[in-house]
Write a protein that holds these residues in place. Structure first.
Motif, PDB file in Angstrom:
ATOM      1  N   LYS A 125       0.897  -0.603  -0.560  1.00  0.00           N
ATOM      2  CA  LYS A 125       0.406   0.079  -0.202  1.00  0.00           C
ATOM      3  C   LYS A 125       0.843   1.223  -0.067  1.00  0.00           C
ATOM      4  CE  LYS A 125      -4.311   1.896   2.027  1.00  0.00           C
ATOM      5  NZ  LYS A 125      -5.148   1.778   3.988  1.00  0.00           N
ATOM      6  N   VAL A 126       1.733   1.021   1.211  1.00  0.00           N
ATOM      7  CA  VAL A 126       2.983   2.167   0.832  1.00  0.00           C
ATOM      8  C   VAL A 126       3.427   2.027  -0.299  1.00  0.00           C
ATOM      9  CG1 VAL A 126       4.645   3.665   2.049  1.00  0.00           C
ATOM     10  CG2 VAL A 126       2.957   2.224   3.325  1.00  0.00           C
ATOM     11  N   ILE A 127       3.991   1.702  -1.206  1.00  0.00           N
ATOM     12  CA  ILE A 127       4.849   2.053  -2.354  1.00  0.00           C
ATOM     13  C   ILE A 127       4.009   1.649  -3.684  1.00  0.00           C
ATOM     14  CG2 ILE A 127       5.971   0.374  -4.124  1.00  0.00           C
ATOM     15  CD1 ILE A 127       6.849  -1.391  -1.570  1.00  0.00           C
ATOM     16  N   ARG A 128       2.455   1.971  -3.205  1.00  0.00           N
ATOM     17  CA  ARG A 128       2.020   2.178  -4.022  1.00  0.00           C
ATOM     18  C   ARG A 128       1.583   4.332  -4.241  1.00  0.00           C
ATOM     19  NH1 ARG A 128      -1.956  -3.107  -3.951  1.00  0.00           N
ATOM     20  NH2 ARG A 128      -1.159  -4.609  -5.339  1.00  0.00           N
ATOM     21  N   LYS A 129       0.709   4.086  -2.889  1.00  0.00           N
ATOM     22  CA  LYS A 129       1.131   5.266  -2.749  1.00  0.00           C
ATOM     23  C   LYS A 129       2.226   6.479  -3.133  1.00  0.00           C
ATOM     24  CE  LYS A 129      -2.664   5.231   0.917  1.00  0.00           C
ATOM     25  NZ  LYS A 129      -3.417   7.164   1.032  1.00  0.00           N
ATOM     26  N   LEU A 130       3.704   6.003  -3.369  1.00  0.00           N
ATOM     27  CA  LEU A 130       4.371   6.398  -3.572  1.00  0.00           C
ATOM     28  C   LEU A 130       4.844   6.518  -4.746  1.00  0.00           C
ATOM     29  CD1 LEU A 130       6.952   5.220  -0.636  1.00  0.00           C
ATOM     30  CD2 LEU A 130       6.593   7.646  -1.169  1.00  0.00           C
ATOM     31  N   ASP A 131       4.587   5.518  -5.409  1.00  0.00           N
ATOM     32  CA  ASP A 131       4.555   5.428  -6.866  1.00  0.00           C
ATOM     33  C   ASP A 131       4.314   6.189  -7.719  1.00  0.00           C
ATOM     34  OD1 ASP A 131       6.721   3.510  -6.914  1.00  0.00           O
ATOM     35  OD2 ASP A 131       5.523   1.422  -7.258  1.00  0.00           O
ATOM     36  N   LYS A 132       2.803   6.433  -6.563  1.00  0.00           N
ATOM     37  CA  LYS A 132       1.496   7.391  -7.695  1.00  0.00           C
ATOM     38  C   LYS A 132       2.251   8.538  -7.218  1.00  0.00           C
ATOM     39  CE  LYS A 132      -3.568   8.939  -7.007  1.00  0.00           C
ATOM     40  NZ  LYS A 132      -4.813   8.440  -6.563  1.00  0.00           N
ATOM     41  N   TYR A 133       2.847   8.992  -6.177  1.00  0.00           N
ATOM     42  CA  TYR A 133       3.241  10.353  -6.515  1.00  0.00           C
ATOM     43  C   TYR A 133       4.470  10.924  -6.323  1.00  0.00           C
ATOM     44  CZ  TYR A 133       5.065  14.374  -3.251  1.00  0.00           C
ATOM     45  OH  TYR A 133       6.131  15.595  -2.954  1.00  0.00           O
ATOM     46  N   LYS A 134       5.134   9.854  -6.876  1.00  0.00           N
ATOM     47  CA  LYS A 134       6.565  10.279  -7.796  1.00  0.00           C
ATOM     48  C   LYS A 134       5.814  10.429  -9.110  1.00  0.00           C
ATOM     49  CE  LYS A 134       8.515   6.469  -8.809  1.00  0.00           C
ATOM     50  NZ  LYS A 134       9.718   4.985  -8.597  1.00  0.00           N
ATOM     51  N   LYS A 135       4.888  10.004  -9.920  1.00  0.00           N
ATOM     52  CA  LYS A 135       4.485   9.827 -10.980  1.00  0.00           C
ATOM     53  C   LYS A 135       3.857  10.841 -10.963  1.00  0.00           C
ATOM     54  CE  LYS A 135       1.759   7.398 -14.937  1.00  0.00           C
ATOM     55  NZ  LYS A 135       0.577   6.862 -15.262  1.00  0.00           N
TER      56      LYS A 135
END
Length: 157
Positions: A137-147
């Protein structure tokens, strides 16, 4: 049509100085001096082999004395495409040019990869620890933020 990457043809690629001794220059600096690259690589405890990626991950885990967390995903799907060009697709003259242009890179590869028998001690089945649901869940949020906050704004520049 053959997939060509960043150049318009294999001939342009083979005759572009930027791509000659590419790894030797990246490791050793602009001089593309073999000895500089060799000295730098000699200080590393671990050098991975993309051709033996799974074995390299297992080897790295032992070097670091850790168990990596994650799941494996196929990233280089281009090589499965019909239009992907590989070494066997080259003419003999092109193969000779590749070897001439990358003689120092090949020498580094032989010294640090081919002669390293450690890879043979490892399985091709990667031992990874499954990530927790929270981690995913945290990685998905980070990926979305990064993108949205980093990658997309850079593309607009």
């Amino acid at each position: 049509m053959i997939e060509r990457g960043w150049t318009s043809s294999i001939e342009v690629f083979l005759n572009t100085e930027f791509y000659n001794k590419f790894m030797t220059k990246k490791i050793g600096g602009v001089t593309s001096d073999y000895r500089s690259s060799e000295a730098i690589l000699s200080r590393f405890e671990f050098i991975g082999n993309a051709d033996e990626y799974n074995k390299s991950l297992n080897y790295l885990q032992d070097v670091l004395n850790v168990q990596l967390i994650g799941t494996l995903e196929a990233k280089n799907i281009r090589r499965d495409r019909q239009n992907y060009m590989s070494y066997v697709d080259l003419s003999e003259a092109q193969k000779l040019k590749v070897e001439e242009n990358n003689r120092l890179d090949i020498k580094l590869y032989d010294k640090f990869i081919t002669q390293n028998n450690a890879y043979n001690l490892y399985s091709d089945a990667v031992r990874l620890k499954e990530p927790s649901k929270l981690r995913i869940k945290v990685i998905r949020k980070l990926d979305k933020y990064k993108k949205n906050k980093i990658i997309n704004p850079i593309r607009l520049i």
